[in-house]
Scaffold this motif. Structure first.
Motif, PDB file in Angstrom:
ATOM      1  N   ARG A 195       0.871  -1.210   0.065  1.00 34.62           N
ATOM      2  CA  ARG A 195       0.162   0.241   0.121  1.00 34.62           C
ATOM      3  C   ARG A 195       0.822   1.256   0.051  1.00 34.62           C
ATOM      4  O   ARG A 195       1.990   1.272   0.781  1.00 34.62           O
ATOM      5  N   TYR A 196       0.475   2.169  -0.666  1.00 34.00           N
ATOM      6  CA  TYR A 196       1.123   3.528  -0.549  1.00 34.00           C
ATOM      7  C   TYR A 196       0.128   4.493  -0.318  1.00 34.00           C
ATOM      8  O   TYR A 196      -0.958   4.618  -0.651  1.00 34.00           O
ATOM      9  N   ALA A 197       0.456   5.847   0.399  1.00 35.87           N
ATOM     10  CA  ALA A 197      -0.376   6.738   0.608  1.00 35.87           C
ATOM     11  C   ALA A 197      -0.019   8.086   0.386  1.00 35.87           C
ATOM     12  O   ALA A 197       1.301   8.460   0.645  1.00 35.87           O
ATOM     13  N   GLN A 198      -0.684   8.981   0.030  1.00 32.71           N
ATOM     14  CA  GLN A 198      -0.322  10.523  -0.140  1.00 32.71           C
ATOM     15  C   GLN A 198      -0.969  11.268   1.034  1.00 32.71           C
ATOM     16  O   GLN A 198      -2.277  11.185   1.234  1.00 32.71           O
ATOM     17  N   MET A 199      -0.207  11.795   1.777  1.00 31.92           N
ATOM     18  CA  MET A 199      -0.785  12.448   2.957  1.00 31.92           C
ATOM     19  C   MET A 199      -0.731  14.002   2.534  1.00 31.92           C
ATOM     20  O   MET A 199       0.340  14.408   2.499  1.00 31.92           O
ATOM     21  N   ARG A 200      -1.738  14.406   2.626  1.00 32.23           N
ATOM     22  CA  ARG A 200      -1.928  15.916   2.279  1.00 32.23           C
ATOM     23  C   ARG A 200      -2.405  16.766   3.288  1.00 32.23           C
ATOM     24  O   ARG A 200      -3.421  16.622   3.817  1.00 32.23           O
ATOM     25  N   PRO A 201      -1.473  17.296   4.097  1.00 33.70           N
ATOM     26  CA  PRO A 201      -1.984  18.396   5.177  1.00 33.70           C
ATOM     27  C   PRO A 201      -2.583  19.561   4.825  1.00 33.70           C
ATOM     28  O   PRO A 201      -1.985  20.255   3.636  1.00 33.70           O
ATOM     29  N   PHE A 202      -3.615  20.088   5.391  1.00 30.85           N
ATOM     30  CA  PHE A 202      -4.162  21.511   5.412  1.00 30.85           C
ATOM     31  C   PHE A 202      -4.017  22.184   6.803  1.00 30.85           C
ATOM     32  O   PHE A 202      -4.380  21.509   7.781  1.00 30.85           O
ATOM     33  N   GLY A 203      -3.856  23.396   6.773  1.00 27.07           N
ATOM     34  CA  GLY A 203      -3.707  24.148   7.970  1.00 27.07           C
ATOM     35  C   GLY A 203      -2.608  23.792   8.782  1.00 27.07           C
ATOM     36  O   GLY A 203      -1.591  23.528   8.501  1.00 27.07           O
ATOM     37  N   TYR A 204      -3.037  23.599  10.060  1.00 26.09           N
ATOM     38  CA  TYR A 204      -1.738  23.229  11.106  1.00 26.09           C
ATOM     39  C   TYR A 204      -1.380  21.906  10.943  1.00 26.09           C
ATOM     40  O   TYR A 204      -0.378  21.416  11.725  1.00 26.09           O
ATOM     41  N   TRP A 205      -1.856  20.826  10.178  1.00 25.93           N
ATOM     42  CA  TRP A 205      -1.499  19.717   9.854  1.00 25.93           C
ATOM     43  C   TRP A 205      -0.061  19.932   9.394  1.00 25.93           C
ATOM     44  O   TRP A 205       0.575  18.824   9.328  1.00 25.93           O
ATOM     45  N   ALA A 206       0.036  20.852   8.639  1.00 23.72           N
ATOM     46  CA  ALA A 206       1.514  20.663   7.896  1.00 23.72           C
ATOM     47  C   ALA A 206       2.541  20.890   8.885  1.00 23.72           C
ATOM     48  O   ALA A 206       3.384  20.257   8.581  1.00 23.72           O
ATOM     49  N   GLU A 207       2.289  21.603   9.788  1.00 17.24           N
ATOM     50  CA  GLU A 207       3.311  21.793  11.035  1.00 17.24           C
ATOM     51  C   GLU A 207       3.662  20.512  11.865  1.00 17.24           C
ATOM     52  O   GLU A 207       4.593  20.113  12.251  1.00 17.24           O
ATOM     53  N   ARG A 208       2.397  19.900  12.071  1.00 15.70           N
ATOM     54  CA  ARG A 208       2.332  18.897  12.847  1.00 15.70           C
ATOM     55  C   ARG A 208       3.000  17.558  12.206  1.00 15.70           C
ATOM     56  O   ARG A 208       3.919  16.782  12.699  1.00 15.70           O
ATOM     57  N   LEU A 209       2.866  17.357  10.822  1.00 12.81           N
ATOM     58  CA  LEU A 209       3.640  16.341   9.990  1.00 12.81           C
ATOM     59  C   LEU A 209       4.952  16.741  10.071  1.00 12.81           C
ATOM     60  O   LEU A 209       5.833  15.800  10.205  1.00 12.81           O
ATOM     61  N   THR A 210       5.533  17.914   9.975  1.00 12.81           N
ATOM     62  CA  THR A 210       6.822  18.324  10.036  1.00 12.81           C
ATOM     63  C   THR A 210       7.310  17.817  11.349  1.00 12.81           C
ATOM     64  O   THR A 210       8.505  17.284  11.293  1.00 12.81           O
ATOM     65  N   LYS A 211       6.819  18.102  12.413  1.00 16.11           N
ATOM     66  CA  LYS A 211       7.396  17.675  13.837  1.00 16.11           C
ATOM     67  C   LYS A 211       7.565  16.259  13.847  1.00 16.11           C
ATOM     68  O   LYS A 211       8.137  15.795  14.465  1.00 16.11           O
ATOM     69  N   LEU A 212       6.442  15.439  13.410  1.00 18.33           N
ATOM     70  CA  LEU A 212       6.405  14.131  13.272  1.00 18.33           C
ATOM     71  C   LEU A 212       7.842  13.662  12.664  1.00 18.33           C
ATOM     72  O   LEU A 212       8.367  12.514  12.943  1.00 18.33           O
ATOM     73  N   LYS A 213       7.838  14.010  11.377  1.00 17.81           N
ATOM     74  CA  LYS A 213       8.768  13.646  10.464  1.00 17.81           C
ATOM     75  C   LYS A 213      10.289  14.118  11.180  1.00 17.81           C
ATOM     76  O   LYS A 213      11.261  13.207  11.248  1.00 17.81           O
ATOM     77  N   ASP A 214      10.257  15.223  11.819  1.00 13.90           N
ATOM     78  CA  ASP A 214      11.560  15.625  12.275  1.00 13.90           C
ATOM     79  C   ASP A 214      11.968  14.617  13.563  1.00 13.90           C
ATOM     80  O   ASP A 214      13.086  14.539  13.734  1.00 13.90           O
ATOM     81  N   ALA A 215      11.090  14.100  14.173  1.00 11.22           N
ATOM     82  CA  ALA A 215      11.023  13.381  15.575  1.00 11.22           C
ATOM     83  C   ALA A 215      11.451  12.137  15.138  1.00 11.22           C
ATOM     84  O   ALA A 215      11.738  11.223  16.008  1.00 11.22           O
ATOM     85  N   GLY A 216      11.294  11.696  13.955  1.00 11.21           N
ATOM     86  CA  GLY A 216      11.635  10.366  13.318  1.00 11.21           C
ATOM     87  C   GLY A 216      10.530   9.454  13.433  1.00 11.21           C
ATOM     88  O   GLY A 216      10.550   8.331  13.280  1.00 11.21           O
ATOM     89  N   SER A 217       9.300   9.983  13.902  1.00 14.49           N
ATOM     90  CA  SER A 217       7.944   9.221  13.904  1.00 14.49           C
ATOM     91  C   SER A 217       7.611   8.505  12.662  1.00 14.49           C
ATOM     92  O   SER A 217       6.662   7.537  12.860  1.00 14.49           O
ATOM     93  N   LEU A 218       7.942   9.004  11.624  1.00 15.93           N
ATOM     94  CA  LEU A 218       7.446   8.374  10.404  1.00 15.93           C
ATOM     95  C   LEU A 218       8.491   7.773   9.508  1.00 15.93           C
ATOM     96  O   LEU A 218       8.307   7.357   8.383  1.00 15.93           O
TER      97      LEU A 218
END
Length: 222
Positions: A195-218
């Motif tokens: 499975r592949y997924a495109q995760m598209r953030p809107f509004g504050y979700w962009a910052e949240r995804l960035t934080k998760l990525k920077d923390a290594g959670s993804l």
């Protein structure tokens, strides 16, 4: 206009089919009915808001990994969070939701099933008294507000955490689509079943995804 954006996207997929066939691929890719619904939904939301950001692409190799993706996004979730799940039928939307709900409720063995016939299942998080609403709109039509009214979507999206499968059924109710949301579009590789997924953030979700990525959670999925 929405019609123009949608037409361009559908023409793009059509041209892709011809190109693949001309280049010698054994089977040209034709978007499924569900994917065409998703294209229309993504075109709709893109036109109606200017807060969308670059998408993040992830790879999910097993049901366990799909649940882990849901759990990763649940850890910092708060009331008002809305996640849309669309794409191929059987791609793992309910599996993702199971991982999310179990993590948010802090119950690793909680039974989380598809709400296709009930339309919505509600889970209570005792630690902070938050409700998680898992909805599946697959069997609804896309042009009837009356079918959606029992879900009380405006209140739920504002006061609770919402996971909504098949948001393409909301095309008649676009005025309630929140500016802050995360859209996931799932696809299945028919040859490998990955499975592949495109995760598209809107509004504050962009910052949240960035934080998760920077923390290594993804890292497991990227």
């Amino acid at each position: 206009s929405l019609r123009a954006v949608t037409l361009i996207m559908l023409l793009f997929f059509g041209n892709s089919c011809c190109m693949r066939a001309a280049m010698g691929f054994q089977r040209a890719y034709v978007p499924s009915r569900q994917q065409r619904h998703a294209i229309i939904m993504f075109a709709t939301t893109t036109v109606n808001t200017n807060q969308n950001h670059d998408a993040l692409h992830v790879k999910i190799e097993s049901p366990e990994t799909m649940e882990s993706l849901g759990a990763a996004l649940a850890k910092d979730s708060v009331p008002g969070d809305v996640i849309f799940l669309d794409g191929d039928l059987g791609a793992g939307k309910t599996c993702f939701s199971r991982g999310f709900v179990r993590e948010r409720v802090q119950h690793p063995r909680l039974r989380v099933t598809s709400p296709t016939f009930l339309l919505s299942n509600t889970y209570f998080c005792p630690q902070d008294e938050v409700e998680v609403h898992h909805m599946d709109l697959y069997r609804l039509s896309s042009n009837s507000k009356e079918e959606l009214e029992p879900l009380d979507l405006p209140r739920v999206m504002e006061e609770c955490i919402s996971i909504i499968e098949w948001p393409s059924r909301l095309t008649c109710y676009t005025d309630i689509i929140p500016c802050n949301r995360l859209e996931l579009l799932f696809q299945i590789d028919e040859d490998t079943e990955i499975r592949y997924a495109q995760m598209r953030p809107f509004g504050y979700w962009a910052e949240r995804l960035t934080k998760l990525k920077d923390a290594g959670s993804l890292d497991e999925f990227c």
